[in-house]
Design a protein around this motif. Structure first.
Motif, PDB file in Angstrom:
ATOM      1  N   ARG A  22      20.110 104.066  23.412  1.00 27.12           N
ATOM      2  CA  ARG A  22      18.816 104.218  24.105  1.00 27.12           C
ATOM      3  C   ARG A  22      18.709 103.219  25.255  1.00 27.12           C
ATOM      4  O   ARG A  22      18.285 103.567  26.357  1.00 27.12           O
ATOM      5  N   ILE A  23      19.106 101.991  25.009  1.00 28.69           N
ATOM      6  CA  ILE A  23      19.048 100.963  26.046  1.00 28.69           C
ATOM      7  C   ILE A  23      19.998 101.310  27.182  1.00 28.69           C
ATOM      8  O   ILE A  23      19.630 101.263  28.360  1.00 28.69           O
ATOM      9  N   LEU A  24      21.226 101.663  26.836  1.00 21.30           N
ATOM     10  CA  LEU A  24      22.227 101.960  27.864  1.00 21.30           C
ATOM     11  C   LEU A  24      21.885 103.225  28.637  1.00 21.30           C
ATOM     12  O   LEU A  24      22.180 103.319  29.831  1.00 21.30           O
ATOM     13  N   ASP A  25      21.247 104.192  27.984  1.00 19.35           N
ATOM     14  CA  ASP A  25      20.786 105.393  28.699  1.00 19.35           C
ATOM     15  C   ASP A  25      19.755 105.012  29.765  1.00 19.35           C
ATOM     16  O   ASP A  25      19.773 105.553  30.873  1.00 19.35           O
ATOM     17  N   LEU A  26      18.858 104.087  29.428  1.00 21.34           N
ATOM     18  CA  LEU A  26      17.865 103.625  30.405  1.00 21.34           C
ATOM     19  C   LEU A  26      18.536 102.987  31.622  1.00 21.34           C
ATOM     20  O   LEU A  26      18.035 103.083  32.737  1.00 21.34           O
ATOM     21  N   LEU A  27      19.672 102.347  31.384  1.00 23.85           N
ATOM     22  CA  LEU A  27      20.393 101.658  32.453  1.00 23.85           C
ATOM     23  C   LEU A  27      21.453 102.540  33.102  1.00 23.85           C
ATOM     24  O   LEU A  27      22.211 102.067  33.949  1.00 23.85           O
ATOM     25  N   ASN A  28      21.507 103.820  32.682  1.00 18.94           N
ATOM     26  CA  ASN A  28      22.506 104.766  33.196  1.00 18.94           C
ATOM     27  C   ASN A  28      23.931 104.263  32.994  1.00 18.94           C
ATOM     28  O   ASN A  28      24.767 104.338  33.897  1.00 18.94           O
ATOM     29  N   LYS A  29      24.186 103.766  31.790  1.00 14.37           N
ATOM     30  CA  LYS A  29      25.501 103.232  31.446  1.00 14.37           C
ATOM     31  C   LYS A  29      26.096 104.006  30.278  1.00 14.37           C
ATOM     32  O   LYS A  29      25.381 104.505  29.413  1.00 14.37           O
ATOM     33  N   ASP A  30      27.409 104.071  30.245  1.00 13.76           N
ATOM     34  CA  ASP A  30      28.154 104.737  29.179  1.00 13.76           C
ATOM     35  C   ASP A  30      28.108 103.858  27.924  1.00 13.76           C
ATOM     36  O   ASP A  30      28.458 102.672  27.991  1.00 13.76           O
ATOM     37  N   PRO A  31      27.685 104.405  26.783  1.00 15.46           N
ATOM     38  CA  PRO A  31      27.615 103.582  25.575  1.00 15.46           C
ATOM     39  C   PRO A  31      28.990 103.209  25.007  1.00 15.46           C
ATOM     40  O   PRO A  31      29.086 102.279  24.214  1.00 15.46           O
ATOM     41  N   ASP A  32      30.037 103.900  25.401  1.00 24.57           N
ATOM     42  CA  ASP A  32      31.363 103.601  24.848  1.00 24.57           C
ATOM     43  C   ASP A  32      31.974 102.329  25.420  1.00 24.57           C
ATOM     44  O   ASP A  32      32.554 101.535  24.685  1.00 24.57           O
ATOM     45  N   GLN A  33      31.852 102.157  26.705  1.00 25.07           N
ATOM     46  CA  GLN A  33      32.328 100.921  27.328  1.00 25.07           C
ATOM     47  C   GLN A  33      31.748 100.825  28.723  1.00 25.07           C
ATOM     48  O   GLN A  33      31.425 101.831  29.340  1.00 25.07           O
ATOM     49  N   GLY A  34      31.599  99.610  29.194  1.00 28.39           N
ATOM     50  CA  GLY A  34      31.044  99.480  30.529  1.00 28.39           C
ATOM     51  C   GLY A  34      30.788  98.049  30.928  1.00 28.39           C
ATOM     52  O   GLY A  34      31.157  97.103  30.230  1.00 28.39           O
ATOM     53  N   ILE A  35      30.125  97.938  32.066  1.00 28.76           N
ATOM     54  CA  ILE A  35      29.814  96.628  32.627  1.00 28.76           C
ATOM     55  C   ILE A  35      28.470  96.691  33.338  1.00 28.76           C
ATOM     56  O   ILE A  35      28.131  97.700  33.952  1.00 28.76           O
ATOM     57  N   ILE A  36      27.719  95.631  33.189  1.00 25.27           N
ATOM     58  CA  ILE A  36      26.540  95.394  34.007  1.00 25.27           C
ATOM     59  C   ILE A  36      26.897  94.157  34.817  1.00 25.27           C
ATOM     60  O   ILE A  36      27.049  93.067  34.257  1.00 25.27           O
ATOM     61  N   THR A  37      27.091  94.352  36.100  1.00 23.61           N
ATOM     62  CA  THR A  37      27.514  93.241  36.943  1.00 23.61           C
ATOM     63  C   THR A  37      26.357  92.269  37.146  1.00 23.61           C
ATOM     64  O   THR A  37      25.193  92.617  36.930  1.00 23.61           O
ATOM     65  N   SER A  38      26.697  91.086  37.605  1.00 29.77           N
ATOM     66  CA  SER A  38      25.646  90.097  37.871  1.00 29.77           C
ATOM     67  C   SER A  38      24.681  90.614  38.934  1.00 29.77           C
ATOM     68  O   SER A  38      23.494  90.301  38.890  1.00 29.77           O
TER      69      SER A  38
END
Length: 118
Positions: A22-38
């Motif tokens: 749910r959190i990663l969907d809000l951030l448009n990120k893949d729940p399997d693996q990913g990165i949120i850059t600085s």
């Protein structure tokens, strides 16, 4: 399945994939693996803070209340189960939000992968 979030900014944060999704969907990120850059961290913090505030405005839905009551006796006693305590979105999201705040402050990335539960 568990997701472990890593960052040089804070200690690792672990969550069940179903809760992190749910959190990663809000951030448009893949729940399997990913990165949120600085560079993405400030916007991610803003999104999560808004969603947490929104989630606190809405009381527990009637459907959830009926489901809880259906599993308890007329006096509210339940000899087969522990007392039901709901974990809110805010409670689940806070450790990652804290990590993102620290990552933003220190200029670090947040990365994650999925690991099978032990």
């Amino acid at each position: 399945m568990l997701i472990t979030f890593h960052s040089k900014a804070a200690a690792d944060v672990m969550m069940y994939k179903e809760h992190a999704k749910r959190i990663l969907d809000l951030l448009n990120k893949d729940p399997d693996q990913g990165i949120i850059t600085s560079a993405e961290a400030p916007k991610a913090v803003e999104i999560l803070e808004f969603e947490i505030a929104e989630s606190r405005l809405h009381p527990t839905s009637e459907a959830v209340k009926r489901d809880i009551e259906a599993h308890h006796g007329e006096q509210g006693d339940d000899t087969d189960h522990e007392e039901v305590e709901q974990v809110t979105f805010a409670t689940r999201a806070y450790p990652l939000l804290d990590m993102l705040r620290e990552a933003r402050r220190g200029g670090f990335d947040v990365v994650w992968g999925v690991y099978p539960a032990a």
